[in-house]
Design an enzyme around this catalytic site. Structure first.
Site, PDB file in Angstrom:
ATOM      1  N   CYS A  99       0.852  -1.190   0.000  1.00  0.00           N
ATOM      2  CA  CYS A  99       0.000   0.000   0.000  1.00  0.00           C
ATOM      3  C   CYS A  99       0.884   1.234   0.000  1.00  0.00           C
ATOM      4  CB  CYS A  99      -0.898  -0.024   1.241  1.00  0.00           C
ATOM      5  SG  CYS A  99      -2.036   1.360   1.354  1.00  0.00           S
ATOM      6  N   HIS A 141      -9.041  -3.962  -2.352  1.00  0.00           N
ATOM      7  CA  HIS A 141      -8.095  -3.201  -1.531  1.00  0.00           C
ATOM      8  C   HIS A 141      -8.499  -1.728  -1.493  1.00  0.00           C
ATOM      9  CE1 HIS A 141      -3.853  -2.287  -0.142  1.00  0.00           C
ATOM     10  NE2 HIS A 141      -4.237  -1.108  -0.600  1.00  0.00           N
ATOM     11  N   GLU A 142      -8.781  -1.159  -2.659  1.00  0.00           N
ATOM     12  CA  GLU A 142      -9.135   0.265  -2.716  1.00  0.00           C
ATOM     13  C   GLU A 142     -10.509   0.523  -2.103  1.00  0.00           C
ATOM     14  OE1 GLU A 142      -6.776   2.231  -3.243  1.00  0.00           O
ATOM     15  OE2 GLU A 142      -5.404   0.842  -4.230  1.00  0.00           O
ATOM     16  N   HIS A 145     -10.234   0.892   1.550  1.00  0.00           N
ATOM     17  CA  HIS A 145      -9.802   2.234   1.976  1.00  0.00           C
ATOM     18  C   HIS A 145     -11.004   3.151   2.213  1.00  0.00           C
ATOM     19  CE1 HIS A 145      -5.455   2.426   1.972  1.00  0.00           C
ATOM     20  NE2 HIS A 145      -5.385   1.853   0.784  1.00  0.00           N
TER      21      HIS A 145
END
Length: 181
Positions: A99, A141-142, A145
């Site tokens: 990341c 993953h994004e 966030h």
């Protein structure tokens, strides 16, 4: 313009991002800046909270993954506004993740191999995509966030070795000092 990144332990990385109601010129500029920033830091994806904006937006710079694992990058990243993962395969696959907000560290994370995501593009048009493999991993993953979740939260305890935790603490201290905390 290349934006400053938010690093591990920054409070904005732990917030749930606000939905985007309107596509504005400021939002378009943010996307352009995020694209430059992602390219500068050699990322494959970047979420708005990572550049200090707690809004439900991320970009992905990879168009496809070839059978040999080679990545084909987009001329301009794919934009995901208010993304929702609507389907996930039951099959989990471990993959190594890193990341931009946690520089220098990587960890093994189990994620579904295949997903379907719905979102809006920069013209405000809804779209849906089914992705698998590395592209699915980037989107998950994004999207994490945007919910205040980091990949380290998804690592198993056995993978969080003492050395990993020590390195994470070094990153926290380094970037806290740089932020003036």
């Amino acid at each position: 313009m290349i934006r400053d990144l938010e690093y591990y332990d920054s409070p904005i990385l732990r917030k749930v991002a606000a939905p985007i109601d309107e596509i504005t010129d400021e939002l378009r500029q943010l996307v352009l800046d995020m694209s430059e920033t992602m390219t500068f830091y050699k990322g494959v994806g970047l979420a708005a909270p990572q550049v200090g904006h707690s809004v439900a937006l991320f970009i992905m710079g990879v168009e496809k993954e070839l059978d040999d694992g080679e990545l084909i990058f987009c001329d301009f990243p794919k934009v995901f506004i208010n993304p929702v993962i609507t389907q996930k395969s039951e099959q989990l696959v471990y993959g190594n993740e890193g990341c931009l907000s946690i520089p220098g560290l990587r960890g093994e994370v189990a994620r579904p191999d295949k997903i379907t995501v719905t979102a809006k593009n920069l013209d405000g048009q809804p779209f849906s995509m089914t992705l698998e493999g590395f592209l699915a991993r980037i989107v998950m993953h994004e999207t994490d966030h945007l919910h205040g979740v980091l990949y380290i939260d998804r690592m198993s305890d056995k993978d969080k070795t003492k050395q990993f935790k020590n390195n994470l603490e070094k990153i926290r201290r380094k970037y806290s000092i740089l932020r003036g905390l």
